[in-house]
Design a protein around this motif. Structure first.
Motif, PDB file in Angstrom:
ATOM      1  N   LYS A   1       0.826  -1.207   0.000  1.00 41.33           N
ATOM      2  CA  LYS A   1       0.000   0.000   0.000  1.00 41.33           C
ATOM      3  C   LYS A   1       0.862   1.261   0.000  1.00 41.33           C
TER       4      LYS A   1
ATOM      5  N   LEU B   1      -1.380   0.921  -9.126  1.00 38.79           N
ATOM      6  CA  LEU B   1      -2.606   0.164  -8.881  1.00 38.79           C
ATOM      7  C   LEU B   1      -2.302  -1.322  -8.758  1.00 38.79           C
TER       8      LEU B   1
ATOM      9  N   SER C   1      -6.482  -1.285  -2.036  1.00 40.90           N
ATOM     10  CA  SER C   1      -6.978   0.075  -2.177  1.00 40.90           C
ATOM     11  C   SER C   1      -6.293   0.948  -1.143  1.00 40.90           C
ATOM     12  N   TYR C   2      -6.249   2.212  -1.426  1.00 41.26           N
ATOM     13  CA  TYR C   2      -5.705   3.182  -0.497  1.00 41.26           C
ATOM     14  C   TYR C   2      -6.433   4.499  -0.744  1.00 41.26           C
TER      15      TYR C   2
ATOM     16  N   MET D   1      -7.535   7.727  -2.128  1.00 43.97           N
ATOM     17  CA  MET D   1      -7.159   8.392  -3.374  1.00 43.97           C
ATOM     18  C   MET D   1      -7.796   9.771  -3.457  1.00 43.97           C
TER      19      MET D   1
ATOM     20  N   THR E   1      -8.891   8.769  -8.335  1.00 40.63           N
ATOM     21  CA  THR E   1     -10.126   8.021  -8.581  1.00 40.63           C
ATOM     22  C   THR E   1     -10.487   8.033 -10.056  1.00 40.63           C
TER      23      THR E   1
ATOM     24  N   GLN F   1      -8.303   5.576 -11.909  1.00 41.75           N
ATOM     25  CA  GLN F   1      -8.802   4.216 -11.692  1.00 41.75           C
ATOM     26  C   GLN F   1      -9.977   3.921 -12.631  1.00 41.75           C
TER      27      GLN F   1
ATOM     28  N   ASP G   1     -10.413   0.953 -15.382  1.00 43.82           N
ATOM     29  CA  ASP G   1     -11.565   0.052 -15.350  1.00 43.82           C
ATOM     30  C   ASP G   1     -12.228  -0.064 -16.719  1.00 43.82           C
TER      31      ASP G   1
END
Length: 415
Positions: free
Chosen positions: A336, A345, A350-351, A353, A358, A361, A365
């Protein structure tokens, strides 16, 4: 960074090496008070600073009192170059981070294939050489990203969600220039060629994932490929003043700072830009979208393994070095920490953000794939330097045709 340079090592290592008190011909004096010293070569970046690495290593030392982890500073050269120098000097480190693994140099590193913990590390088999695992990493980066200044887009009347093609991208640059902004930020050093890869590879390798494999087999050429249109786009941006010729005099850090200070409207860069925006408290002012292409959109994301590590075969403490690498890539808190520090990533992790992190990410996706240049898809050693040279030649008068021909000439000369 303080230069530490032992006179007895000068001929073998050269004065550019800025290492933390490394002894030539062995490190017996480094092991003291029952501790085994692990020398680790890493790249220092604006995100992964000397302070960061020292803090991370201290966590390991706290629970492993018999081990001392020693950071080897590289100064103005890369981790890869520092490793090469140390090996040539007969002064091997124990671990190296961020090196270029190839079939030609794989024997320098420890085969970790028999280590079951490697099974769950990201992209490990994509980076295997002849089916053997020499390199393990913490996460993955994506790099076909366009970061943009929201205020600039608003002033220029540009809608980022409508930019999907290269022509639309170019049109947006014209509007941004008319609104008083430098449309696209670049820099010298390695940045020029890297940004071109982030742009062109997304389109070309999404359309034909085997393109580099075929080129390695002597099939096809740059001059007769999908790279040519991207070279033409890039050259047109220089000719139109959307890319400033003076930017070649900037360092990577300079270019990043210029974008963060609002002097330019867009910046092609990898996900590792996010922590810099966070640190500057600019994340909410910056948006991101997937690189436009001349083909399918969204394209695959050009990416790679992040924080990759190898254990050097000539390590004096190979067992301890292997155990430390295992901790770096399997310990949840260590993972992490490294992911967050460089905006990377990893599935299942998760950490906290920022809004910008975000959004990155979300791009991942939606991406149909992550394009990795490794294994049989890895270009000939030295290609990134040659690409950088050819892209920079566009700033001094070369045409897209000249650059493509130059890449083919160089590639053929290496075969």
């Amino acid at each position: 960074m303080r230069k530490v340079w032992r006179r007895a090592c000068a001929l073998a290592v050269a004065p550019l090496v800025m290492a933390s008190a490394a002894a030539c011909g062995g490190n017996d004096s480094e092991d003291a008070a029952g501790k085994k010293t692990l020398r680790v070569i890493v790249n220092i970046t604006p995100n992964l600073t000397e302070k960061y690495w020292s803090g991370l290593f201290a966590r390991y030392e706290k629970n492993h009192p018999d081990v001392k982890v020693k950071l080897e500073l590289t100064g103005t050269i890369s981790a890869n170059a520092k490793l090469t120098q140390d090996l040539a000097a007969g002064d091997p480190p124990d671990i190296a981070q961020q090196i270029s693994l190839t079939a030609e140099n794989a024997s320098l590193f420890t085969d970790l294939s028999d280590q079951p913990w490697t099974n769950d590390t990201p992209l490990v088999d994509q980076y295997a050489i002849d089916g053997k695992r020499y390199m393990v990493g913490v996460g993955e980066q994506i790099q076909s990203l366009v970061f943009y200044n929201k205020a600039a887009f608003t002033k220029a009347g540009v809608d980022a969600t409508k930019i999907r093609t290269m022509d639309q991208f170019t049109s947006a640059m014209g509007k941004l220039k008319s609104a008083g902004y430098k449309p696209l930020q670049t820099a010298g050093q390695w940045v020029t060629g890297a940004q071109f890869s982030m742009m062109a590879d997304a389109g070309v390798l999404t359309e034909d994932p085997q393109w580099t494999v075929k080129r390695n087999q002597g099939k096809g050429s740059f001059a007769d490929s999908g790279y040519v249109p991207y070279l033409k786009h890039y050259k047109s941006w220089i000719d139109s003043g959307y890319l400033e010729k003076s930017a070649l005099g900037l360092t990577y850090a300079d270019g990043q700072t210029a974008f963060l200070n609002g002097k330019s409207a867009m910046y092609i860069m990898g996900s590792y830009f996010v922590p810099a925006a966070d640190a500057a408290k600019k994340s909410d002012e910056i948006g991101v979208f997937s690189m436009p292409t001349d083909g399918a959109y969204p394209s695959g994301q050009f990416g790679n393994i992040s924080n990759p590590y190898v254990v050097v075969n000539k390590s004096r403490h190979k067992a301890e070095a292997t155990e430390f690498v295992k901790w770096l890539v399997t310990d949840r808190e260590a993972i992490k920490s490294q992911l967050a520090a460089d905006g990377n990533l990893r599935g299942g992790f998760s950490y906290p953000m920022s809004s910008l992190g975000t959004e990155v990410q979300k791009v991942l996706d939606k991406a149909p794939s992550v394009i990795v240049k490794s294994g049989s898809s890895q270009p000939i050693s030295g290609f990134s330097d040659e690409l950088n040279k050819q892209i920079q030649s566009l700033y001094t008068g070369a045409s897209a045709k000249n650059a493509a021909a130059g890449l083919d000439k160089w590639w053929n000369s290496q075969s």
